[in-house]
Scaffold this motif. Structure first.
Motif, PDB file in Angstrom:
ATOM      1  N   GLN A  85       0.928  -0.705  -0.416  1.00 26.22           N
ATOM      2  CA  GLN A  85       0.215  -0.051  -0.013  1.00 26.22           C
ATOM      3  C   GLN A  85       0.648   1.336  -0.127  1.00 26.22           C
ATOM      4  N   ALA A  86       0.303   2.219  -0.270  1.00 28.68           N
ATOM      5  CA  ALA A  86       0.681   3.752  -0.402  1.00 28.68           C
ATOM      6  C   ALA A  86       0.291   4.457   0.515  1.00 28.68           C
ATOM      7  N   ARG A  87       0.674   5.601   1.655  1.00 30.06           N
ATOM      8  CA  ARG A  87       0.474   6.533   1.438  1.00 30.06           C
ATOM      9  C   ARG A  87       1.054   8.099   1.719  1.00 30.06           C
ATOM     10  N   ARG A  88      -0.236   9.137   1.170  1.00 33.54           N
ATOM     11  CA  ARG A  88       0.423  10.306   1.463  1.00 33.54           C
ATOM     12  C   ARG A  88       1.832  10.863   1.758  1.00 33.54           C
ATOM     13  N   LEU A  89       2.584  11.095   1.382  1.00 39.30           N
ATOM     14  CA  LEU A  89       3.484  12.110   3.268  1.00 39.30           C
ATOM     15  C   LEU A  89       3.014  13.889   2.698  1.00 39.30           C
ATOM     16  N   SER A  90       3.708  14.205   3.400  1.00 35.82           N
ATOM     17  CA  SER A  90       4.009  15.632   3.277  1.00 35.82           C
ATOM     18  C   SER A  90       5.770  16.592   2.750  1.00 35.82           C
ATOM     19  N   HIS A  91       5.236  16.626   2.396  1.00 34.71           N
ATOM     20  CA  HIS A  91       7.358  17.116   1.743  1.00 34.71           C
ATOM     21  C   HIS A  91       7.060  17.910   0.738  1.00 34.71           C
ATOM     22  N   PRO A  92       8.143  19.049   0.529  1.00 36.90           N
ATOM     23  CA  PRO A  92       8.016  20.168  -0.877  1.00 36.90           C
ATOM     24  C   PRO A  92       7.457  19.235  -2.011  1.00 36.90           C
ATOM     25  N   VAL A  93       7.846  17.765  -2.289  1.00 35.07           N
ATOM     26  CA  VAL A  93       7.264  17.919  -3.652  1.00 35.07           C
ATOM     27  C   VAL A  93       6.670  16.164  -3.331  1.00 35.07           C
ATOM     28  N   GLU A  94       5.133  16.190  -3.827  1.00 39.35           N
ATOM     29  CA  GLU A  94       4.968  14.695  -4.246  1.00 39.35           C
ATOM     30  C   GLU A  94       5.435  13.430  -3.702  1.00 39.35           C
ATOM     31  N   SER A  95       4.949  12.659  -2.596  1.00 36.96           N
ATOM     32  CA  SER A  95       5.945  11.605  -1.819  1.00 36.96           C
ATOM     33  C   SER A  95       4.866  10.722  -1.050  1.00 36.96           C
ATOM     34  N   GLY A 110       5.000   6.970   1.603  1.00 44.44           N
ATOM     35  CA  GLY A 110       5.692   5.985   2.176  1.00 44.44           C
ATOM     36  C   GLY A 110       4.660   4.539   1.439  1.00 44.44           C
ATOM     37  N   TYR A 111       5.800   3.826   2.037  1.00 41.43           N
ATOM     38  CA  TYR A 111       5.185   2.359   1.712  1.00 41.43           C
ATOM     39  C   TYR A 111       4.834   1.689   2.699  1.00 41.43           C
ATOM     40  N   ARG A 112       3.503   0.689   2.617  1.00 40.46           N
ATOM     41  CA  ARG A 112       3.378  -0.176   4.405  1.00 40.46           C
ATOM     42  C   ARG A 112       3.145  -1.876   3.124  1.00 40.46           C
ATOM     43  N   LEU A 113       3.797  -2.840   3.105  1.00 44.90           N
ATOM     44  CA  LEU A 113       3.449  -4.242   3.646  1.00 44.90           C
ATOM     45  C   LEU A 113       2.504  -4.608   4.656  1.00 44.90           C
ATOM     46  N   VAL A 114       2.077  -5.704   4.285  1.00 47.48           N
ATOM     47  CA  VAL A 114       1.198  -6.235   5.320  1.00 47.48           C
ATOM     48  C   VAL A 114       1.073  -7.365   4.471  1.00 47.48           C
ATOM     49  N   GLU A 115       1.718  -8.686   5.809  1.00 47.53           N
ATOM     50  CA  GLU A 115       1.391 -10.000   5.003  1.00 47.53           C
ATOM     51  C   GLU A 115      -0.366 -10.297   5.698  1.00 47.53           C
ATOM     52  N   GLY A 122      -0.232 -11.276  10.465  1.00 43.30           N
ATOM     53  CA  GLY A 122       0.510 -11.185   9.585  1.00 43.30           C
ATOM     54  C   GLY A 122       0.935 -10.124  10.053  1.00 43.30           C
ATOM     55  N   GLN A 123       2.788 -10.351   8.773  1.00 41.11           N
ATOM     56  CA  GLN A 123       4.004  -9.155   9.835  1.00 41.11           C
ATOM     57  C   GLN A 123       3.221  -8.229   9.137  1.00 41.11           C
ATOM     58  N   ARG A 124       4.245  -6.624   9.137  1.00 42.28           N
ATOM     59  CA  ARG A 124       3.561  -5.501   8.620  1.00 42.28           C
ATOM     60  C   ARG A 124       5.340  -4.785   8.857  1.00 42.28           C
ATOM     61  N   PHE A 125       5.519  -3.883   7.399  1.00 43.58           N
ATOM     62  CA  PHE A 125       6.506  -3.157   7.610  1.00 43.58           C
ATOM     63  C   PHE A 125       5.988  -1.486   6.437  1.00 43.58           C
ATOM     64  N   ALA A 126       6.998  -0.902   7.475  1.00 41.86           N
ATOM     65  CA  ALA A 126       6.640  -0.092   7.319  1.00 41.86           C
ATOM     66  C   ALA A 126       8.149   0.898   6.608  1.00 41.86           C
ATOM     67  N   PHE A 127       7.956   1.846   5.775  1.00 46.48           N
ATOM     68  CA  PHE A 127       8.725   2.589   4.569  1.00 46.48           C
ATOM     69  C   PHE A 127       8.805   4.252   4.218  1.00 46.48           C
ATOM     70  N   VAL A 128       8.910   4.719   5.150  1.00 49.79           N
ATOM     71  CA  VAL A 128       8.727   6.938   5.620  1.00 49.79           C
ATOM     72  C   VAL A 128       9.814   7.350   5.268  1.00 49.79           C
ATOM     73  N   MET A 129       9.350   7.947   4.587  1.00 48.31           N
ATOM     74  CA  MET A 129      11.247   8.914   4.142  1.00 48.31           C
ATOM     75  C   MET A 129      10.154  10.186   3.950  1.00 48.31           C
ATOM     76  N   ASP A 130      11.272  10.962   3.458  1.00 46.47           N
ATOM     77  CA  ASP A 130      11.266  12.777   3.308  1.00 46.47           C
ATOM     78  C   ASP A 130       9.448  13.085   4.236  1.00 46.47           C
ATOM     79  N   THR A 131       9.372  13.620   5.377  1.00 44.85           N
ATOM     80  CA  THR A 131       7.850  13.810   5.887  1.00 44.85           C
ATOM     81  C   THR A 131       8.024  14.983   6.874  1.00 44.85           C
ATOM     82  N   ARG A 132       7.637  15.937   6.789  1.00 46.41           N
ATOM     83  CA  ARG A 132       7.046  16.454   8.301  1.00 46.41           C
ATOM     84  C   ARG A 132       5.456  15.282   8.655  1.00 46.41           C
TER      85      ARG A 132
END
Length: 305
Positions: free
Chosen positions: A136-146, A148-153, A197-207
């Motif tokens: 899955q993907a969720r919108r973050l808050s950064h000067p350009v569109e960004s 984050g990603y979430r993996l759910v088993e 199920g396991q869950r992993f998230a990857f969150v980069m540049d954001t407020r």
């Protein structure tokens, strides 16, 4: 034997240092590999970390700033040079399609591999559903569109030997019950419990934003930027970033089991200060202040809460 681990290829932010390459992270998930944010130098870091182009099934780019995407050209060309035998799918913000195309065809090379594209077109998008996970993907808050990603088993079930014995089920009948879901009036639910199920998230540049909290919720592992220390919180907000304390607070409130801090500004020389501030924010779980080329195992499964 299945392997679930994060291979850290780079941990710098905008400016690399002598000890920190630009971003790059490979999540090994059983037989698949998901490469996140391949910054400049990722191909060489892969070599140093023992990661091959054949290990990559997906590439996920959070946004098109150079420290998160300039390595795409080299990685894509390496995938083709090595004639990776399986399809590779790229995910990235749809608004950055022109950047992806420029990087994909930055120089001449022979295309030998099917490179699929499934760009992120909106908040909450489901990008892939496989028997092993949903991405899955969720919108973050950064000067350009960004994003984050979430993996759910998917949740599974764990057979409990004491309940099998209680119902007199043993030997080949155990397999029959698992295949059929019912045997002589005994259901699978009667002799098992939910294996979450396991869950992993990857969150980069954001407020801080709703997307950060949604991505982190209930994660076994959260890999998240902590570009700044807490004393520079205003600078972080101005440039669309998090501090160590903010990242740790998100993890604490979300019930994260293992917090991985990364994406560090070159202005800081003491990585231990990120851990101190994360602990001061009340995060008590497993904590890794990421360094280049480390491997971090995803915590083992637990039963459902």
């Amino acid at each position: 034997m299945s392997v679930r681990e994060l291979v850290v290829l780079g941990t710098a932010s905008q400016v690399p240092t002598r000890h920190r390459n630009h971003n790059g992270y490979l999540l090994r998930w059983d037989g698949e590999g998901i490469l996140f944010d391949p910054g400049e130098g990722t191909q060489r870091q892969m070599l140093r970390a023992g990661v091959a182009a054949h290990d990559i099934n997906r590439i996920c780019v959070t946004h098109f700033h150079g420290d998160h995407s300039l390595g795409l050209a080299g990685v894509i060309q390496r995938i083709n040079l090595d004639r990776v035998p399986h399809p590779v799918t790229a995910h990235y913000p749809l608004s950055g399609e022109h950047f992806f195309e420029r990087l994909r065809y930055a120089t001449a090379y022979r295309e030998t591999v099917e490179l699929g594209r499934a760009p992120v077109a909106g908040d909450g998008a489901v990008l892939a559903t496989t028997p092993a996970y949903t991405l899955q993907a969720r919108r973050l808050s950064h000067p350009v569109e960004s994003y984050g990603y979430r993996l759910v088993e998917p949740d599974g079930r764990r057979i409990l030997p004491e309940l099998l014995a209680e119902h007199g089920i043993k030997g080949p009948d155990v397999g029959r019950l698992q295949r059929q879901g019912e045997l002589n009036g005994v259901t699978l639910d009667d002799v098992s419990e939910v294996r979450r199920g396991q869950r992993f998230a990857f969150v980069m540049d954001t407020r801080l934003c709703d997307g950060v909290h949604a991505l982190a919720e209930g994660c076994d592992m959260l890999t998240i930027e902590s570009t700044f220390l807490d004393g520079d919180a205003q600078l972080a907000a101005d440039h669309g970033h998090l501090t160590a304390g903010q990242a740790a607070t998100v993890a604490r409130e979300a019930g994260v089991r293992h917090l991985v801090l990364t994406h560090f500004s070159q202005r800081y020389s003491d990585p231990d200060e990120f851990e101190r501030q994360a602990r001061a924010a009340g995060f008590a779980g497993e904590l890794t202040v990421a360094a280049d080329l480390v491997r971090i195992p995803v915590p083992k499964r637990t039963t459902a809460a």
